[in-house]
Design a protein around this motif. Structure first.
Motif, PDB file in Angstrom:
ATOM      1  N   VAL A   7       0.859  -1.184   0.000  1.00  0.00           N
ATOM      2  CA  VAL A   7       0.000   0.000   0.000  1.00  0.00           C
ATOM      3  C   VAL A   7       0.891   1.228   0.000  1.00  0.00           C
ATOM      4  N   GLY A   8       0.730   2.099  -0.993  1.00  0.00           N
ATOM      5  CA  GLY A   8       1.540   3.307  -1.046  1.00  0.00           C
ATOM      6  C   GLY A   8       1.687   3.820  -2.460  1.00  0.00           C
ATOM      7  N   GLN A   9       2.303   4.965  -2.598  1.00  0.00           N
ATOM      8  CA  GLN A   9       2.506   5.564  -3.918  1.00  0.00           C
ATOM      9  C   GLN A   9       3.421   4.692  -4.761  1.00  0.00           C
ATOM     10  N   ASP A  10       2.982   4.403  -5.976  1.00  0.00           N
ATOM     11  CA  ASP A  10       3.782   3.687  -6.991  1.00  0.00           C
ATOM     12  C   ASP A  10       4.180   2.272  -6.584  1.00  0.00           C
ATOM     13  N   VAL A  11       3.458   1.642  -5.681  1.00  0.00           N
ATOM     14  CA  VAL A  11       3.833   0.285  -5.249  1.00  0.00           C
ATOM     15  C   VAL A  11       3.561  -0.764  -6.317  1.00  0.00           C
ATOM     16  N   SER A  12       2.764  -0.428  -7.323  1.00  0.00           N
ATOM     17  CA  SER A  12       2.492  -1.414  -8.377  1.00  0.00           C
ATOM     18  C   SER A  12       3.776  -1.876  -9.052  1.00  0.00           C
ATOM     19  N   GLU A  13       4.791  -1.013  -9.071  1.00  0.00           N
ATOM     20  CA  GLU A  13       6.043  -1.378  -9.729  1.00  0.00           C
ATOM     21  C   GLU A  13       6.864  -2.380  -8.918  1.00  0.00           C
ATOM     22  N   MET A  14       6.455  -2.646  -7.681  1.00  0.00           N
ATOM     23  CA  MET A  14       7.152  -3.655  -6.877  1.00  0.00           C
ATOM     24  C   MET A  14       6.446  -5.005  -6.900  1.00  0.00           C
ATOM     25  N   LEU A  15       5.310  -5.079  -7.573  1.00  0.00           N
ATOM     26  CA  LEU A  15       4.462  -6.266  -7.448  1.00  0.00           C
ATOM     27  C   LEU A  15       5.053  -7.502  -8.103  1.00  0.00           C
ATOM     28  N   HIS A  16       5.725  -7.348  -9.239  1.00  0.00           N
ATOM     29  CA  HIS A  16       6.118  -8.568  -9.951  1.00  0.00           C
ATOM     30  C   HIS A  16       7.175  -9.365  -9.193  1.00  0.00           C
ATOM     31  N   ALA A  17       8.045  -8.690  -8.462  1.00  0.00           N
ATOM     32  CA  ALA A  17       9.008  -9.432  -7.639  1.00  0.00           C
ATOM     33  C   ALA A  17       8.273 -10.304  -6.631  1.00  0.00           C
ATOM     34  N   ALA A  18       7.217  -9.749  -6.036  1.00  0.00           N
ATOM     35  CA  ALA A  18       6.422 -10.526  -5.087  1.00  0.00           C
ATOM     36  C   ALA A  18       5.702 -11.669  -5.784  1.00  0.00           C
ATOM     37  N   THR A  19       5.220 -11.411  -6.989  1.00  0.00           N
ATOM     38  CA  THR A  19       4.528 -12.456  -7.749  1.00  0.00           C
ATOM     39  C   THR A  19       5.459 -13.636  -8.010  1.00  0.00           C
ATOM     40  N   ILE A  20       6.684 -13.341  -8.386  1.00  0.00           N
ATOM     41  CA  ILE A  20       7.660 -14.410  -8.627  1.00  0.00           C
ATOM     42  C   ILE A  20       7.923 -15.188  -7.338  1.00  0.00           C
ATOM     43  N   ALA A  21       8.091 -14.477  -6.231  1.00  0.00           N
ATOM     44  CA  ALA A  21       8.355 -15.151  -4.950  1.00  0.00           C
ATOM     45  C   ALA A  21       7.204 -16.053  -4.540  1.00  0.00           C
ATOM     46  N   VAL A  22       5.965 -15.565  -4.741  1.00  0.00           N
ATOM     47  CA  VAL A  22       4.796 -16.339  -4.328  1.00  0.00           C
ATOM     48  C   VAL A  22       4.556 -17.516  -5.272  1.00  0.00           C
ATOM     49  N   VAL A  23       4.588 -17.269  -6.569  1.00  0.00           N
ATOM     50  CA  VAL A  23       4.313 -18.337  -7.543  1.00  0.00           C
ATOM     51  C   VAL A  23       5.383 -19.421  -7.476  1.00  0.00           C
ATOM     52  N   ALA A  24       6.637 -19.011  -7.390  1.00  0.00           N
ATOM     53  CA  ALA A  24       7.734 -19.987  -7.374  1.00  0.00           C
ATOM     54  C   ALA A  24       7.955 -20.597  -5.989  1.00  0.00           C
ATOM     55  N   GLN A  25       7.215 -20.126  -4.986  1.00  0.00           N
ATOM     56  CA  GLN A  25       7.349 -20.621  -3.614  1.00  0.00           C
ATOM     57  C   GLN A  25       8.816 -20.591  -3.168  1.00  0.00           C
ATOM     58  N   VAL A  26       9.433 -19.423  -3.376  1.00  0.00           N
ATOM     59  CA  VAL A  26      10.845 -19.273  -3.032  1.00  0.00           C
ATOM     60  C   VAL A  26      11.012 -19.312  -1.513  1.00  0.00           C
ATOM     61  N   PRO A  27      11.846 -20.207  -0.979  1.00  0.00           N
ATOM     62  CA  PRO A  27      12.041 -20.268   0.474  1.00  0.00           C
ATOM     63  C   PRO A  27      12.595 -18.949   1.017  1.00  0.00           C
ATOM     64  N   LEU A  28      12.198 -18.586   2.223  1.00  0.00           N
ATOM     65  CA  LEU A  28      12.680 -17.349   2.818  1.00  0.00           C
ATOM     66  C   LEU A  28      14.202 -17.333   2.930  1.00  0.00           C
ATOM     67  N   ASP A  29      14.797 -18.487   3.200  1.00  0.00           N
ATOM     68  CA  ASP A  29      16.249 -18.552   3.318  1.00  0.00           C
ATOM     69  C   ASP A  29      16.934 -18.263   1.991  1.00  0.00           C
ATOM     70  N   ARG A  30      16.244 -18.551   0.890  1.00  0.00           N
ATOM     71  CA  ARG A  30      16.804 -18.212  -0.423  1.00  0.00           C
ATOM     72  C   ARG A  30      16.571 -16.739  -0.743  1.00  0.00           C
ATOM     73  N   LEU A  31      15.393 -16.221  -0.352  1.00  0.00           N
ATOM     74  CA  LEU A  31      15.108 -14.806  -0.572  1.00  0.00           C
ATOM     75  C   LEU A  31      16.093 -13.919   0.174  1.00  0.00           C
ATOM     76  N   TRP A  32      16.632 -14.411   1.291  1.00  0.00           N
ATOM     77  CA  TRP A  32      17.612 -13.661   2.061  1.00  0.00           C
ATOM     78  C   TRP A  32      18.807 -13.254   1.192  1.00  0.00           C
ATOM     79  N   HIS A  33      19.078 -14.038   0.166  1.00  0.00           N
ATOM     80  CA  HIS A  33      20.221 -13.776  -0.716  1.00  0.00           C
ATOM     81  C   HIS A  33      19.839 -12.998  -1.971  1.00  0.00           C
ATOM     82  N   ALA A  34      18.576 -12.588  -2.068  1.00  0.00           N
ATOM     83  CA  ALA A  34      18.143 -11.706  -3.154  1.00  0.00           C
ATOM     84  C   ALA A  34      18.292 -10.278  -2.640  1.00  0.00           C
ATOM     85  N   VAL A  35      19.409  -9.648  -2.945  1.00  0.00           N
ATOM     86  CA  VAL A  35      19.781  -8.377  -2.318  1.00  0.00           C
ATOM     87  C   VAL A  35      19.086  -7.213  -3.022  1.00  0.00           C
ATOM     88  N   PRO A  36      18.279  -6.429  -2.288  1.00  0.00           N
ATOM     89  CA  PRO A  36      17.599  -5.285  -2.918  1.00  0.00           C
ATOM     90  C   PRO A  36      18.549  -4.110  -3.113  1.00  0.00           C
TER      91      PRO A  36
END
Length: 482
Positions: free
Chosen positions: A434-463
């Motif tokens: 929720v916030g200004q221009d957050v739609s541009e962050m959605l696809h990263a979340a979509t990939i994480a959710v669809v691919a069921q990326v483990p949190l321990d692996r996401l830890w190494h996806a450096v923003p």
């Protein structure tokens, strides 16, 4: 386009919206001779009365608001929106409701077009009532796909039909902004249209029975309602009991229970949509129009020889253009593969999950954006839906405004991110931004959710720093240490 004189194709598609076009494109690339039947404009609802014109109407206000939130830029902003220019820009996105360019695309893709209302008349048979009233019979050698979308749902209200209410079509195609408008409904369409009308200077009253954006997380509903109220939108709880249009052209809306009546120039009904299954002849092939069921390759259940497909909003699965186009890709590929014999046509043969022939993501991985102020971007399950499904969850919220990238993005940035985490599998089931221009962050979340990326692996996806995407690290830190 020169219309073909043949009456037989491999595949007949009823409905030339974005969904029908994509089924046709993928099936044609797979070697099938394909025709689309369309009663209105090629390109459909999204191109002319929904996605594109509504987002074109929303964008100018969004840009103006963004500029006013940045010191240095805000000093350069003077005056309000140029309403005429906003409407003109919208009209450019609809090509002034002329589908010539879309028809040209069909021609270039090798897809035939027949104008008129298509209706099933038997196994692999479609009768088309053409603009001149004559009926042309088309026959498919392999399959028929119905892609007729959805239609607005109207509540039963005394006098509503006679008052000729607006729907999203009239709203997005308006040539003048009414001085006041009453919007019945509290879903995504209602919220976006309220944002549009208020930004263009109309007095807006929203009549809602329950929570605004009730299917979303409370962090989204509360933020959007607060913003609309601060912009001057008035909220009234309840349901209209009667509507009358007066001699002066305005409307009077009675709420019952001695509540004060609401007066407005126009009334807009945005109480949902339902699959457009009427007058399609589904009953002629043994399908109940009110109980249309499909598998993940979009084959309609209960049809002899499995030749009928239904794709997009008509299925009722996920009434979003991008999800319909996703289904269309699966259906087009499956139809072509079954025609070629590379995919089994047996009723019991189902494509493997996550194959090209299955729209598996429709079930728990649907992304969507509400283009209000603030924006709401979601994917996957809400906290309520995850609990109802029996998942063991932990909810992690984070203040997006405290992230350095958000502070740079806008002065006083306000926003929230919520992650719904499966505590057993340690994956993300759903996210809401929720916030200004957050739609541009959605696809990263979509990939994480669809691919069921483990949190321990996401830890190494450096923003990258300083961007709003740093909130990903903050969500993971909160989950790990809080």
């Amino acid at each position: 386009m020169t219309e073909s004189t043949t009456d037989t194709w491999d595949l007949i598609i009823i409905g030339a919206g974005a969904v029908g076009e994509n089924v046709a494109d993928y099936a044609t690339k797979g070697g099938l001779r394909t025709v689309i039947v369309e009663a209105e404009l090629v390109g459909g609802e999204c191109s002319y009365w929904a996605c594109m014109p509504s987002k074109a109407l929303l964008r100018p206000s969004s840009v103006l608001t963004a500029a006013r939130r940045v010191a240095g830029a805000s000093a350069a902003v003077a005056g309000d929106l140029d309403v005429a220019a906003v409407l003109e820009r919208r009209t450019g996105f609809t090509s002034a409701w002329d589908d010539s360019s879309q028809v040209s695309w069909l021609d270039s893709a090798g897809i035939d077009l027949v104008r008129g209302h298509g209706r099933l008349a038997g196994e692999r048979i479609v009768d088309v009532t053409q603009p001149d009233g004559t009926v042309r019979r088309l026959t498919a050698t392999h399959a028929v796909a119905v892609c007729t979308g959805s239609t607005p749902t109207f509540p039963t209200i005394d006098g509503l039909a006679e008052a000729k209410p607006w729907t999203s079509r009239e709203a997005t195609a308006m040539t003048e902004v009414p001085e006041s408008i009453a919007i019945v409904g509290g879903g995504v369409v209602a919220a976006e249209l309220a944002t549009i009308f208020r930004s263009l200077g109309a007095e807006v009253t929203m009549i809602i029975r329950s929570r605004l954006l009730g299917s979303l997380e409370d962090i989204a509903s509360d933020a959007v309602r607060t913003s609309l109220e601060e912009s001057g939108v008035r909220f009234v709880s309840g349901s209209p009991s009667a509507v009358t249009r007066g001699d002066d052209g305005g409307v009077r809306i009675e709420l019952g229970d001695d509540a004060p009546a609401i007066e407005a120039r126009e009334i807009l009904v945005a109480t949902g949509r339902h699959p457009a299954t009427s007058d399609l002849g589904l009953e002629t092939v043994g399908v109940n129009p009110t109980d249309l069921r499909v598998d993940d390759s979009m084959r309609v259940a209960g049809v002899h020889d499995d030749w009928l497909y239904a794709v997009g909003d008509i299925t009722g699965r996920a009434l979003l253009t991008h999800q319909g186009k996703y289904q269309a890709r699966a259906a087009g590929l499956a139809i072509a593969a079954r025609a070629a014999g590379t995919l089994s046509s047996a009723p019991s043969a189902r494509p493997e999950p996550w194959s090209d022939y299955a729209a598996t993501a429709d079930h728990e991985h649907v992304p969507s954006v509400v283009f209000t102020e603030p924006e709401v971007a979601t994917v996957g399950l809400t906290s309520r839906a995850a609990a109802d499904a029996g998942y063991p969850t932990r909810i992690v919220d984070y203040d997006l405004g405290s992230v350095a990238g958000a502070a740079v993005h806008a002065d006083g940035y306000a926003g929230t991110v919520r992650a719904v985490i499966d505590t057993e599998r340690r994956i993300i089931l759903g996210m809401t931004f929720v916030g200004q221009d957050v739609s541009e962050m959605l696809h990263a979340a979509t990939i994480a959710v669809v691919a069921q990326v483990p949190l321990d692996r996401l830890w190494h996806a450096v923003p990258a720093y300083p961007t709003m995407n740093e909130v990903w690290l903050r969500i993971l830190e909160t989950e790990r240490y809080a």
